[in-house]
Structures are given as C-alpha cells and as structure tokens.
Design a protein around this motif. Structure first.
Motif, mmCIF file in Angstrom:
data_model
loop_
_atom_site.group_PDB
_atom_site.id
_atom_site.type_symbol
_atom_site.label_atom_id
_atom_site.label_comp_id
_atom_site.label_asym_id
_atom_site.label_seq_id
_atom_site.Cartn_x
_atom_site.Cartn_y
_atom_site.Cartn_z
ATOM 1 N N VAL A 77 0.830 -1.214 0.000
ATOM 2 C CA VAL A 77 0.000 0.000 0.000
ATOM 3 C C VAL A 77 0.865 1.264 0.000
ATOM 4 C CG1 VAL A 77 -1.770 1.283 1.268
ATOM 5 C CG2 VAL A 77 -1.929 -1.214 1.064
ATOM 6 N N PRO A 78 1.828 1.424 0.923
ATOM 7 C CA PRO A 78 2.660 2.629 0.842
ATOM 8 C C PRO A 78 3.537 2.665 -0.412
ATOM 9 C CG PRO A 78 3.364 1.257 2.688
ATOM 10 C CD PRO A 78 2.120 0.668 2.139
ATOM 11 N N LEU A 79 3.891 1.500 -0.944
ATOM 12 C CA LEU A 79 4.651 1.493 -2.194
ATOM 13 C C LEU A 79 3.828 2.121 -3.311
ATOM 14 C CD1 LEU A 79 7.076 0.514 -3.953
ATOM 15 C CD2 LEU A 79 5.691 -1.514 -4.391
ATOM 16 N N LEU A 80 2.582 1.727 -3.416
ATOM 17 C CA LEU A 80 1.713 2.301 -4.435
ATOM 18 C C LEU A 80 1.442 3.778 -4.157
ATOM 19 C CD1 LEU A 80 0.278 1.463 -6.997
ATOM 20 C CD2 LEU A 80 -1.719 0.895 -5.637
ATOM 21 N N ALA A 81 1.399 4.159 -2.889
ATOM 22 C CA ALA A 81 1.143 5.559 -2.522
ATOM 23 C C ALA A 81 2.305 6.481 -2.888
ATOM 24 C CB ALA A 81 0.846 5.660 -1.029
ATOM 25 N N THR A 82 3.470 5.933 -3.190
ATOM 26 C CA THR A 82 4.567 6.800 -3.631
ATOM 27 C C THR A 82 4.238 7.449 -4.969
ATOM 28 O OG1 THR A 82 5.726 4.943 -4.653
ATOM 29 C CG2 THR A 82 6.374 5.541 -2.400
ATOM 30 N N GLY A 83 3.198 6.962 -5.618
ATOM 31 C CA GLY A 83 2.725 7.592 -6.843
ATOM 32 C C GLY A 83 2.224 9.010 -6.597
ATOM 33 N N LEU A 84 1.896 9.333 -5.360
ATOM 34 C CA LEU A 84 1.496 10.699 -5.019
ATOM 35 C C LEU A 84 2.674 11.657 -5.106
ATOM 36 C CD1 LEU A 84 -0.791 9.897 -1.950
ATOM 37 C CD2 LEU A 84 -1.522 10.529 -4.267
ATOM 38 N N MET A 85 3.873 11.132 -4.986
ATOM 39 C CA MET A 85 5.070 11.973 -5.047
ATOM 40 C C MET A 85 5.530 12.190 -6.481
ATOM 41 S SD MET A 85 7.303 10.757 -1.835
ATOM 42 C CE MET A 85 6.588 10.619 -0.220
ATOM 43 N N THR A 86 5.444 11.155 -7.278
ATOM 44 C CA THR A 86 5.802 11.274 -8.694
ATOM 45 C C THR A 86 4.943 10.302 -9.494
ATOM 46 O OG1 THR A 86 7.597 11.143 -10.305
ATOM 47 C CG2 THR A 86 7.732 9.644 -8.455
ATOM 48 N N GLY A 87 4.443 10.761 -10.607
ATOM 49 C CA GLY A 87 3.507 9.969 -11.397
ATOM 50 C C GLY A 87 4.062 8.654 -11.908
ATOM 51 N N ALA A 88 5.355 8.596 -12.138
ATOM 52 C CA ALA A 88 5.954 7.362 -12.649
ATOM 53 C C ALA A 88 5.808 6.210 -11.658
ATOM 54 C CB ALA A 88 7.419 7.585 -12.981
ATOM 55 N N MET A 89 5.737 6.531 -10.378
ATOM 56 C CA MET A 89 5.628 5.468 -9.373
ATOM 57 C C MET A 89 4.244 4.826 -9.357
ATOM 58 S SD MET A 89 8.387 4.548 -8.080
ATOM 59 C CE MET A 89 7.880 3.527 -6.714
ATOM 60 N N TRP A 90 3.246 5.456 -9.970
ATOM 61 C CA TRP A 90 1.958 4.771 -10.122
ATOM 62 C C TRP A 90 2.158 3.537 -10.997
ATOM 63 C CZ3 TRP A 90 -1.493 5.680 -6.734
ATOM 64 C CH2 TRP A 90 -1.776 6.955 -6.267
ATOM 65 N N PHE A 91 2.966 3.693 -12.039
ATOM 66 C CA PHE A 91 3.201 2.576 -12.951
ATOM 67 C C PHE A 91 4.185 1.569 -12.356
ATOM 68 C CE2 PHE A 91 2.035 6.163 -15.690
ATOM 69 C CZ PHE A 91 0.888 5.634 -16.250
ATOM 70 N N VAL A 92 5.278 2.056 -11.795
ATOM 71 C CA VAL A 92 6.275 1.155 -11.222
ATOM 72 C C VAL A 92 5.694 0.429 -10.005
ATOM 73 C CG1 VAL A 92 8.543 1.040 -10.124
ATOM 74 C CG2 VAL A 92 8.191 2.548 -12.074
ATOM 75 N N GLY A 93 5.084 1.190 -9.109
ATOM 76 C CA GLY A 93 4.467 0.578 -7.930
ATOM 77 C C GLY A 93 3.338 -0.355 -8.312
ATOM 78 N N GLY A 94 2.544 0.053 -9.298
ATOM 79 C CA GLY A 94 1.450 -0.799 -9.756
ATOM 80 C C GLY A 94 1.954 -2.103 -10.346
ATOM 81 N N ALA A 95 3.047 -2.034 -11.085
ATOM 82 C CA ALA A 95 3.627 -3.260 -11.648
ATOM 83 C C ALA A 95 4.100 -4.191 -10.533
ATOM 84 C CB ALA A 95 4.782 -2.915 -12.582
ATOM 85 N N PHE A 96 4.748 -3.626 -9.508
ATOM 86 C CA PHE A 96 5.202 -4.456 -8.390
ATOM 87 C C PHE A 96 4.021 -5.044 -7.615
ATOM 88 C CE2 PHE A 96 9.457 -2.291 -8.528
ATOM 89 C CZ PHE A 96 10.190 -3.452 -8.719
ATOM 90 N N VAL A 97 2.968 -4.276 -7.440
ATOM 91 C CA VAL A 97 1.785 -4.792 -6.743
ATOM 92 C C VAL A 97 1.163 -5.937 -7.538
ATOM 93 C CG1 VAL A 97 -0.563 -4.224 -6.007
ATOM 94 C CG2 VAL A 97 1.319 -2.691 -5.440
ATOM 95 N N LEU A 98 1.100 -5.797 -8.850
ATOM 96 C CA LEU A 98 0.559 -6.883 -9.671
ATOM 97 C C LEU A 98 1.439 -8.133 -9.596
ATOM 98 C CD1 LEU A 98 -0.667 -4.956 -12.827
ATOM 99 C CD2 LEU A 98 -2.061 -6.001 -11.033
ATOM 100 N N ILE A 99 2.745 -7.954 -9.586
ATOM 101 C CA ILE A 99 3.654 -9.095 -9.429
ATOM 102 C C ILE A 99 3.444 -9.750 -8.073
ATOM 103 C CG2 ILE A 99 6.086 -9.752 -9.197
ATOM 104 C CD1 ILE A 99 6.687 -7.532 -11.269
#
Length: 132
Positions: A77-99
């Motif tokens: 959850v906090p990994l995905l929330a790093t997307g609030l700091m930079t938009g690229a982390m929505w994709f990177v964090g989302g990919a890790f969450v899916l994995i």
C-alpha cells in the motif's frame, strides 16, 4: 494444482517474495532522484522514502517467518502511494503490486492458502503426514 513437495515450494515462493521486496526497495530509492529537480525534495519526503525503502528491504529478510508474507503485503500500500510523489511510481508501484498479487495467487494454487504457514514434516513423519 498442488505442489508435490509443499515445503520446497514454500521456500521457493518465500525466496521470490524476498527478491520482489528487495527490488521494490531499490525502486523506491530512485524516487528522490526523480522528484528533486521538478517538485523539490524536502526533508519529510526524503525521510518517508528512505524509511519505506528500509522497511521493504528489512521485510525481505523476514519472509521465512510466519508473518513475513502479511507484512510484505501490507507494505504494498505505501509502495503504491509513492505515486502521489511522482507519477511514474503509479506505474512502477502498480507493476510491483501486480507481481506481488500474482505471487500470492501462485502460492494459493501450490500450497492451498495465500498466507498460511507451510507445515514442515517432523522427523518421524516419513510421508509428511501427522498421526491423529
């Protein structure tokens, strides 16, 4: 499909979970470099990111323990929330969450549960079953 050797499968999946968490921690360490030139990097943001990276790396070390998988799942959850700091982390964090979710699904198929500990057969149990 069930694993023929659940202990071995549990150890392999624990190793995969640990590897994913280490990679997530490394990815979080790249976030300050990405947000410093554009949005600015304050002390609070830097502290939050460093603590999250440290927690992810430490969580990789406890994947052998009973609650290790639950802690790793909670840190998604906090990994995905790093997307609030930079938009690229929505994709990177989302990919890790899916994995991570895929790993949990494989664990459920091979071991019968996403979070239950793997029963290690005792020394007297040659076939892995316990007597009533």
């Amino acid at each position: 499909m069930r694993a023929t050797d659940p202990v071995r499968a549990g150890r392999a999946l624990g190793g995969a979970a640990a590897a994913i968490l280490v990679l997530e921690g490394i990815a979080v360490l790249f976030v300050p470099r990405g947000i410093a030139p554009t949005e600015g990097l304050g002390a609070v943001r830097l502290t939050v990111l460093l603590v999250l990276a440290l927690l992810l790396i430490l969580a990789s070390g406890i994947q052998r323990r009973e609650r290790g998988l639950a802690i790793g799942t909670a840190l998604q959850v906090p990994l995905l929330a790093t997307g609030l700091m930079t938009g690229a982390m929505w994709f990177v964090g989302g990919a890790f969450v899916l994995i991570w979710l895929y790993l949990l699904q494989i664990r459920k198929e091979l071991l019968g549960s996403m979070f239950a500990p793997v029963a290690v057969p005792g020394p007297g149990d040659a076939d892995g079953t316990t007597a009533p």
